[in-house]
Design a protein around this motif. Structure first.
Motif, PDB file in Angstrom:
ATOM      1  N   THR A  40      61.576 -38.164  76.767  1.00  0.00           N
ATOM      2  CA  THR A  40      62.815 -38.559  77.418  1.00  0.00           C
ATOM      3  C   THR A  40      63.725 -39.291  76.441  1.00  0.00           C
ATOM      4  O   THR A  40      63.283 -40.163  75.689  1.00  0.00           O
ATOM      5  CB  THR A  40      62.513 -39.475  78.612  1.00  0.00           C
ATOM      6  N   THR A  41      65.010 -38.925  76.460  1.00  0.00           N
ATOM      7  CA  THR A  41      65.993 -39.634  75.629  1.00  0.00           C
ATOM      8  C   THR A  41      67.018 -40.392  76.460  1.00  0.00           C
ATOM      9  O   THR A  41      67.764 -41.198  75.930  1.00  0.00           O
ATOM     10  CB  THR A  41      66.726 -38.651  74.702  1.00  0.00           C
ATOM     11  N   THR A  64      74.068 -38.857  88.426  1.00  0.00           N
ATOM     12  CA  THR A  64      73.395 -39.311  87.200  1.00  0.00           C
ATOM     13  C   THR A  64      72.836 -38.093  86.491  1.00  0.00           C
ATOM     14  O   THR A  64      72.905 -36.965  87.006  1.00  0.00           O
ATOM     15  CB  THR A  64      72.270 -40.311  87.526  1.00  0.00           C
ATOM     16  N   ASP A  65      72.295 -38.287  85.326  1.00  0.00           N
ATOM     17  CA  ASP A  65      71.645 -37.198  84.605  1.00  0.00           C
ATOM     18  C   ASP A  65      70.406 -37.715  83.882  1.00  0.00           C
ATOM     19  O   ASP A  65      70.063 -38.895  83.989  1.00  0.00           O
ATOM     20  CB  ASP A  65      72.601 -36.532  83.616  1.00  0.00           C
ATOM     21  N   MET A  66      69.743 -36.837  83.184  1.00  0.00           N
ATOM     22  CA  MET A  66      68.549 -37.184  82.412  1.00  0.00           C
ATOM     23  C   MET A  66      68.461 -36.200  81.267  1.00  0.00           C
ATOM     24  O   MET A  66      68.751 -35.004  81.440  1.00  0.00           O
ATOM     25  CB  MET A  66      67.307 -37.099  83.303  1.00  0.00           C
ATOM     26  N   THR A  67      68.088 -36.670  80.077  1.00  0.00           N
ATOM     27  CA  THR A  67      68.040 -35.779  78.920  1.00  0.00           C
ATOM     28  C   THR A  67      66.690 -35.892  78.218  1.00  0.00           C
ATOM     29  O   THR A  67      65.990 -36.902  78.339  1.00  0.00           O
ATOM     30  CB  THR A  67      69.159 -36.105  77.909  1.00  0.00           C
ATOM     31  N   TRP A  68      66.369 -34.837  77.490  1.00  0.00           N
ATOM     32  CA  TRP A  68      65.098 -34.779  76.761  1.00  0.00           C
ATOM     33  C   TRP A  68      65.327 -34.256  75.348  1.00  0.00           C
ATOM     34  O   TRP A  68      66.283 -33.539  75.076  1.00  0.00           O
ATOM     35  CB  TRP A  68      64.109 -33.844  77.450  1.00  0.00           C
ATOM     36  N   ASN A  93      56.922 -41.540  70.529  1.00  0.00           N
ATOM     37  CA  ASN A  93      57.715 -42.765  70.633  1.00  0.00           C
ATOM     38  C   ASN A  93      58.982 -42.577  71.462  1.00  0.00           C
ATOM     39  O   ASN A  93      60.105 -42.830  70.994  1.00  0.00           O
ATOM     40  CB  ASN A  93      58.086 -43.268  69.229  1.00  0.00           C
ATOM     41  N   PRO A  94      58.844 -42.162  72.739  1.00  0.00           N
ATOM     42  CA  PRO A  94      60.032 -42.011  73.581  1.00  0.00           C
ATOM     43  C   PRO A  94      60.570 -43.366  74.020  1.00  0.00           C
ATOM     44  O   PRO A  94      59.886 -44.385  73.924  1.00  0.00           O
ATOM     45  CB  PRO A  94      59.497 -41.233  74.784  1.00  0.00           C
ATOM     46  N   ILE A  95      61.795 -43.372  74.514  1.00  0.00           N
ATOM     47  CA  ILE A  95      62.349 -44.612  75.057  1.00  0.00           C
ATOM     48  C   ILE A  95      61.590 -44.982  76.326  1.00  0.00           C
ATOM     49  O   ILE A  95      60.926 -44.146  76.944  1.00  0.00           O
ATOM     50  CB  ILE A  95      63.854 -44.471  75.371  1.00  0.00           C
ATOM     51  N   ASN A  96      61.657 -46.250  76.710  1.00  0.00           N
ATOM     52  CA  ASN A  96      61.069 -46.682  77.972  1.00  0.00           C
ATOM     53  C   ASN A  96      62.068 -47.587  78.677  1.00  0.00           C
ATOM     54  O   ASN A  96      63.125 -47.921  78.136  1.00  0.00           O
ATOM     55  CB  ASN A  96      59.718 -47.374  77.747  1.00  0.00           C
ATOM     56  N   GLN A  97      61.721 -47.993  79.883  1.00  0.00           N
ATOM     57  CA  GLN A  97      62.665 -48.754  80.694  1.00  0.00           C
ATOM     58  C   GLN A  97      62.906 -50.167  80.164  1.00  0.00           C
ATOM     59  O   GLN A  97      63.895 -50.808  80.528  1.00  0.00           O
ATOM     60  CB  GLN A  97      62.161 -48.828  82.146  1.00  0.00           C
ATOM     61  N   VAL A  98      62.012 -50.672  79.314  1.00  0.00           N
ATOM     62  CA  VAL A  98      62.171 -52.023  78.769  1.00  0.00           C
ATOM     63  C   VAL A  98      62.973 -52.008  77.478  1.00  0.00           C
ATOM     64  O   VAL A  98      63.838 -52.849  77.247  1.00  0.00           O
ATOM     65  CB  VAL A  98      60.791 -52.680  78.538  1.00  0.00           C
TER      66      VAL A  98
END
Length: 332
Positions: free
Chosen positions: A56-57, A81-85, A314-319
Motif C-alpha cells: 500500500t502507498t 476517497t481512494d487507495m493506491t498500491w 516496507n509499506p506505509i502504515n497508519q502510524v
C-alpha cells in the motif's frame, strides 16, 4: 582456483576417522540452519524466478456525514476517497555447492562404520543457513548476495537512521545512561521501531550480548535479566524472544542486537534443498578449465542446490507513512 579444486582428501578424513584406535563417535556442535528464516514470514511455494509483492502507498479515508440543505431537502452528502498500491519484486536465486571425494576414501570410511554423506549433509545445510543469514543481515549492493537482492537489514537500519551506537550513545554522560536504557527506554532501540509504527516481536543478538545482559543491575544491585542462577535464562526483551545465532553469520563487529517486526521480512522457496551424487561428471573452474573428471579420477561428488529469495517491502502504515522501517540495530 581454490573454490573449484577443494575436495575431501584422505588426509582430511584419516586423522580421526580412519584410525581404528579412535572413538567412532564424532563430537561436534549441533548443525544449525538459518536463524533469520525461522523468524521471517514464509510465502507460499513459488514457481517462477520472480515474485511480485504488492504494498500500500496510500490509505483510504473515512468521514462522518452531515446533513446539507438543498433544493430537494436535507441530504447526507458522502465524500469520496481512494487507495493506491505499488510493489517490490522478490528475486529467486540459487545456492549450490559440490563436495568431491575419492571413492577409496568413501570405501574406507564405510568400512570404519562412518557414513560420509551423513556427516557432510548437515554441515552443508549449516553453510547454506550461514550464507542466507549473512545476506539478509549484512549484504550491501550485492557484496555477499546476488545484486538483485535487497541490502541487508543492518545495512538498511543505518540508511534509515535506526541504529543505536554503543560506543558513542551509551554510557555516563551520553544519550543513554546504560544498556538497559539504550534498548528499552524512550528513544532507545525498541522505541525506534515503535516510532515507525511497528511492534518488536523478536530479536537476534550476538552471543556476547548474553554476558552484557546478565551484568545489568537495578539501583539496588539486583540482576535485571537473571531470575534464577540455578537454571538457564529464557532471554526476552519486553516480551520479545531473543535468538543467539551460533552458525557464524552474526557479526558482532557490525551489530550486537537486531530487533524488529520480523513478519515484515518475507522469504519464498522455489526449490528446497536437493541432493545429487555423481560418479561420471566433470568439474571445471569459472574459466572452463577441467579440475576433476570423476570417472577418470575415481571420485564421487555430492551436489547440494536450493533456490530462494527474500524481500523487505516496507509499506506505509497508519502510524508512520514517510520514514517507516520495521527494524533497528544496536551497533558497536
Amino acid at each position: 582456483m581454490t573454490d573449484y579444486s577443494n575436495y575431501i582428501s584422505r588426509s582430511d578424513a584419516s586423522t580421526y576417522l580412519l584410525d581404528d584406535q579412535m572413538s567412532k563417535e564424532i563430537i561436534e556442535a549441533l548443525p544449525t540452519q538459518s536463524f533469520c528464516l525461522r523468524m521471517m514470514k514464509k510465502l507460499p511455494p513459488i514457481s517462477a524466478a520472480t515474485y511480485k509483492i504488492p504494498m500500500t502507498t496510500a490509505f483510504p479515508t473515512a468521514y462522518f456525514t452531515s446533513e446539507v440543505a438543498g433544493s430537494r431537502g436535507a441530504t447526507n452528502t458522502k465524500k469520496t476517497t481512494d487507495m493506491t498500491w505499488s510493489g517490490v519484486t522478490m528475486y529467486i536465486e540459487e545456492i549450490a555447492v559440490i563436495v568431491p571425494i575419492p571413492e577409496t576414501v568413501v570405501a574406507d570410511l564405510a568400512a570404519a562404520n562412518y557414513d560420509v554423506w551423513g556427516m557432510v549433509k548437515p554441515r552443508l545445510v549449516e553453510a547454506a543457513g550461514k550464507l542466507i543469514d549473512q545476506s539478509i543481515l549484512y549484504d550491501s549492493s550485492g557484496d555477499i548476495a546476488p545484486a538483485n537482492w535487497p541490502d541487508g537489514i543492518v545495512t538498511q537500519c543505518a540508511t534509515k537512521s535506526n541504529t543505536i551506537d554503543v560506543s558513542s550513545q551509551i554510557g555516563s554522560g551520553l544519550t543513554f545512561a546504560d544498556l538497559y536504557d539504550g534498548i528499552l527506554a524512550d528513544n532507545g532501540l525498541f522505541s525506534l521501531v515503535e516510532q515507525d509504527g511497528y511492534l518488536v516481536n523478536g530479536a537476534l543478538s550476538a552471543i556476547s550480548m548474553k554476558g552484557k545482559l546478565r551484568g545489568l543491575r537495578s539501583s539496588e544491585g539486583v540482576p535485571i535479566f537473571t531470575n534464577d542462577m540455578k537454571q538457564s535464562n529464557r532471554y526476552l526483551l519486553d516480551g520479545a524472544p531473543m535468538e543467539f545465532p551460533n552458525n557464524g553469520a552474526f557479526d558482532p563487529a557490525k551489530s550486537l542486537l537486531v530487533v524488529g517486526d520480523w513478519s515484515q521480512a518475507v522469504y519464498g522457496i522455489r526449490q528446497d534443498i536437493t541432493w545429487k551424487i555423481a560418479t561420471e561428471a566433470s568439474i571445471h573452474d569459472s574459466s572452463g578449465t577441467l579440475v576433476y573428471n570423476l570417472f577418470q579420477d575415481d571420485m564421487v561428488a555430492l551436489r547440494m542446490t536450493m533456490r530462494l529469495g527474500w524481500a523487505l517491502p516496507n509499506p506505509i502504515n497508519q502510524v508512520n507513512s514517510s520514514t517507516q522501517f520495521p527494524f533497528a540495530a544496536l551497533v558497536p
